[in-house]
Design an enzyme around this catalytic site. Structure first.
Site, PDB file in Angstrom:
ATOM      1  N   GLY A  95       0.818  -1.204   0.000  1.00 37.98           N
ATOM      2  CA  GLY A  95       0.000   0.000   0.000  1.00 37.98           C
ATOM      3  C   GLY A  95       0.852   1.254   0.000  1.00 37.98           C
ATOM      4  N   ARG A 123      -8.021  -2.555  -1.278  1.00 39.49           N
ATOM      5  CA  ARG A 123      -7.861  -1.490  -0.275  1.00 39.49           C
ATOM      6  C   ARG A 123      -8.345  -0.137  -0.807  1.00 39.49           C
ATOM      7  NH1 ARG A 123      -2.171  -2.144   2.609  1.00 39.49           N
ATOM      8  NH2 ARG A 123      -3.168  -0.616   3.982  1.00 39.49           N
ATOM      9  N   ASP A 328       0.368  -0.417  13.340  1.00 33.83           N
ATOM     10  CA  ASP A 328       0.831  -1.685  12.755  1.00 33.83           C
ATOM     11  C   ASP A 328       1.185  -2.717  13.830  1.00 33.83           C
ATOM     12  OD1 ASP A 328       0.481  -0.637  10.237  1.00 33.83           O
ATOM     13  OD2 ASP A 328       2.596  -0.144   9.943  1.00 33.83           O
ATOM     14  N   ARG A 359      -7.709  -6.628  10.007  1.00 33.10           N
ATOM     15  CA  ARG A 359      -6.895  -7.129  11.127  1.00 33.10           C
ATOM     16  C   ARG A 359      -7.679  -7.279  12.421  1.00 33.10           C
ATOM     17  NH1 ARG A 359      -1.128  -4.179   9.678  1.00 33.10           N
ATOM     18  NH2 ARG A 359      -0.446  -5.810   8.244  1.00 33.10           N
TER      19      ARG A 359
HETATM   20  C1  S3P Z   1       2.675   3.566   6.446  1.00 34.81           C
HETATM   21  C2  S3P Z   1       1.575   4.158   6.999  1.00 34.81           C
HETATM   22  C3  S3P Z   1       0.513   3.437   7.715  1.00 34.81           C
HETATM   23  C4  S3P Z   1       0.953   2.026   8.068  1.00 34.81           C
HETATM   24  C5  S3P Z   1       1.633   1.338   6.931  1.00 34.81           C
HETATM   25  C6  S3P Z   1       2.881   2.109   6.529  1.00 34.81           C
HETATM   26  C7  S3P Z   1       3.690   4.403   5.779  1.00 34.81           C
HETATM   27  O1  S3P Z   1      -0.650   3.358   6.903  1.00 34.81           O
HETATM   28  O2  S3P Z   1      -0.142   1.268   8.522  1.00 34.81           O
HETATM   29  O3  S3P Z   1       2.014   0.024   7.276  1.00 34.81           O
HETATM   30  O4  S3P Z   1       4.823   3.928   5.540  1.00 34.81           O
HETATM   31  O5  S3P Z   1       3.379   5.554   5.493  1.00 34.81           O
HETATM   32  P1  S3P Z   1      -1.688   4.579   6.740  1.00 34.81           P
HETATM   33  O6  S3P Z   1      -1.029   5.633   5.980  1.00 34.81           O
HETATM   34  O7  S3P Z   1      -2.860   3.974   6.020  1.00 34.81           O
HETATM   35  O8  S3P Z   1      -2.044   5.026   8.095  1.00 34.81           O
END
Ligand code: S3P
Length: 451
Positions: A95, A123, A328, A359
């Site tokens: 993501g 997502r 996380d 989760r």
């Molecule tokens: C991340 C931001 C978080 C986190 C993901 C990594 C990042 O997600 O849960 O594992 O590296 O910017 P969100 O931006 O959806 O909060």
């Protein structure tokens, strides 16, 4: 499919171990090095699959990236030097790759399609596309028939219409998200006016720290972040960075040390950014035993040694900003709650439903398999700790989510028999040496190939 078979510990975990490079910081270092001027050196041992997705995407756009023994060299193409890829870019399970890339791609004069695996393709993506469109980008996803107003990958970004420059934006994010905030700040490098972003609770600020360390004028005005390109040189310098170890990976080892009696585990070079270290604060509230020794910083990121040992944990109420700072780590915190005495409640954690899997439901399924009484609520969990009683050895499925797989494996260390974690390949997403690291600390874990 790979399964892990975890034996219950008959003695303590002990030793001093290194960590994989912080996944979030490595994504950002790769992206910024790709649009910097000159050659950057990123000290990061064995990249996980998510970081390899970012490297692959950048290579597809003409960036030379060389990965060798613990260091990655990136030859930056400059701010406007990315080239149109030959086909769609596959972001795999990542993501962060997909959402952060959107920020850079929004400003390009070419068209890109971003795809992902089944999990990533489910997502929510409108949260990042909408603000980019508001500043002039072309950015569309696939309409999600089940969630009105929502869209998912594949995403189609660019080319940026005339006059080929993104406009200023003042954007209030409905949900705290470092990925959305970072995409907006990255797009702000290509804008002719300031970027103002505000989020309900401060999410991890790695992008802000790294941009500031590279000379980009960022200001924090209370809850608002401002990036004003009019007072910037307009280019990023190449850099040399040793990426801190991933606190999200450390959390599994620190947690294991709490619940396996008489353990003593040192985790070296852990990233200690306060917007990420909610896990340690919650653990302290639960009576966890650990010490932190600060050991310098890298590109604005503090790091240090964490010494963890066994403890008698108590349940806690986890909500608000400590959830934002440990989002996380919620699966492994839930595992600790299962081994604590008393009830733990988690609230304000609805975002967990849109991570690599849902989760909240995955955690409940895993904990129940180990004999723990727990329930999910719309935005959290209620967990009845089983302190004093061993967990019941379980056979669980990871749902393809690396953090669920590692959480189940850690619980297996204190179960009453062998635990099987099915579909454990996903662990390479963030912690390729997870099994080897636990074995080095004294655990017995075998890896089985199943059909
Ligand atoms: C991340 C931001 C978080 C986190 C993901 C990594 C990042 O997600 O849960 O594992 O590296 O910017 P969100 O931006 O959806 O909060």
């Amino acid at each position: 499919m790979l399964s892990l078979v975890v034996d219950p510990m008959t003695g303590p975990l002990s030793g001093s171990v290194p960590l994989p490079a912080d996944k979030s910081i490595t994504h950002r270092a790769l992206l910024l090095a790709a649009i910097a001027d000159g050659e950057s050196r990123i000290g990061a041992s064995l990249l996980g699959a998510d970081n390899l997705s970012t490297a692959g995407a950048l290579r597809a756009m003409g960036v030379h990236i060389d990965e060798q023994s613990g260091a990655v060299t990136v030859r930056g193409n400059g701010l406007f030097g990315l080239r149109a890829p030959a086909g769609p870019i596959d972001c795999g399970n990542s993501g962060t790759t997909m959402r952060l890339l959107c920020g850079i791609l929004a400003a390009q004069r070419f068209f890109v399609t971003l795809t992902g695996d089944a999990s990533l393709s489910s997502r929510p993506m409108e949260r990042v596309l909408k603000p980019l469109r508001l500043r002039g980008a072309r950015a569309e996803g696939k309409i999600d028939p089940k969630r009105p107003g929502e869209c998912t990958a594949p995403l189609h970004i660019g080319p940026l219409p005339e006059p080929h420059v993104l406009s200023t934006i003042e954007y209030e994010m409905p949900v705290s998200s470092a990925q959305v905030k970072s995409a907006l700040l990255l797009s702000g490098l290509f804008s002719d006016g300031p970027t103002y972003v505000r989020e309900p609770l401060l999410s991890r600020d790695h992008t802000e720290r790294m941009l500031t360390a590279l000379g980009v004028p960022l200001q924090t005005l209370g809850p608002m972040i401002e990036l004003d390109p009019s007072v910037w040189s307009g280019s990023l310098p190449a850099f040399d960075v040793h990426i801190p170890g991933d606190l999200s990976a450390a959390a599994f080892l620190v947690a294991a040390a709490q619940i396996v009696p008489q353990s003593r585990v040192d985790v070296r070079n852990v990233g200690l950014n306060p917007t990420r270290s909610g896990f340690l604060d919650v653990l302290r509230d639960m009576g966890g035993a650990f010490e932190v020794e600060a050991r310098g910083e890298q590109l604005g990121e503090p790091m240090g040694l964490v010494r963890a040992s066994s403890s008698a944990l108590v349940g806690a109420r986890i909500g608000g900003e400590s959830v934002a700072r440990s989002i996380d780590e919620m699966p492994i915190l839930a595992a600790l709650a299962a081994c604590a005495s008393g009830i733990t409640t988690v609230t304000d954690a609805a975002e967990l439903r849109v991570k690599e899997t849902d989760r909240l439901s995955a955690v409940v399924q895993v904990l129940r398999a180990f004999g723990v009484r727990c329930d999910e609520t719309p935005d959290g969990l209620v967990i009845e700790g089983r302190a004093g009683e061993p967990l019941i050895a379980a056979d669980v499925h990871s749902r393809g989510d690396h953090r669920i797989a590692m959480t189940a494996a850690i619980l297996g260390l204190v179960a009453d028999g062998k635990t099987r974690v099915q579909d454990a390949n996903c662990i390479r997403t963030s912690f390729p040496k997870f099994v080897g690291t636990l074995r080095a600390l004294g655990a017995t874990i075998s890896v089985e190939e199943t059909a």
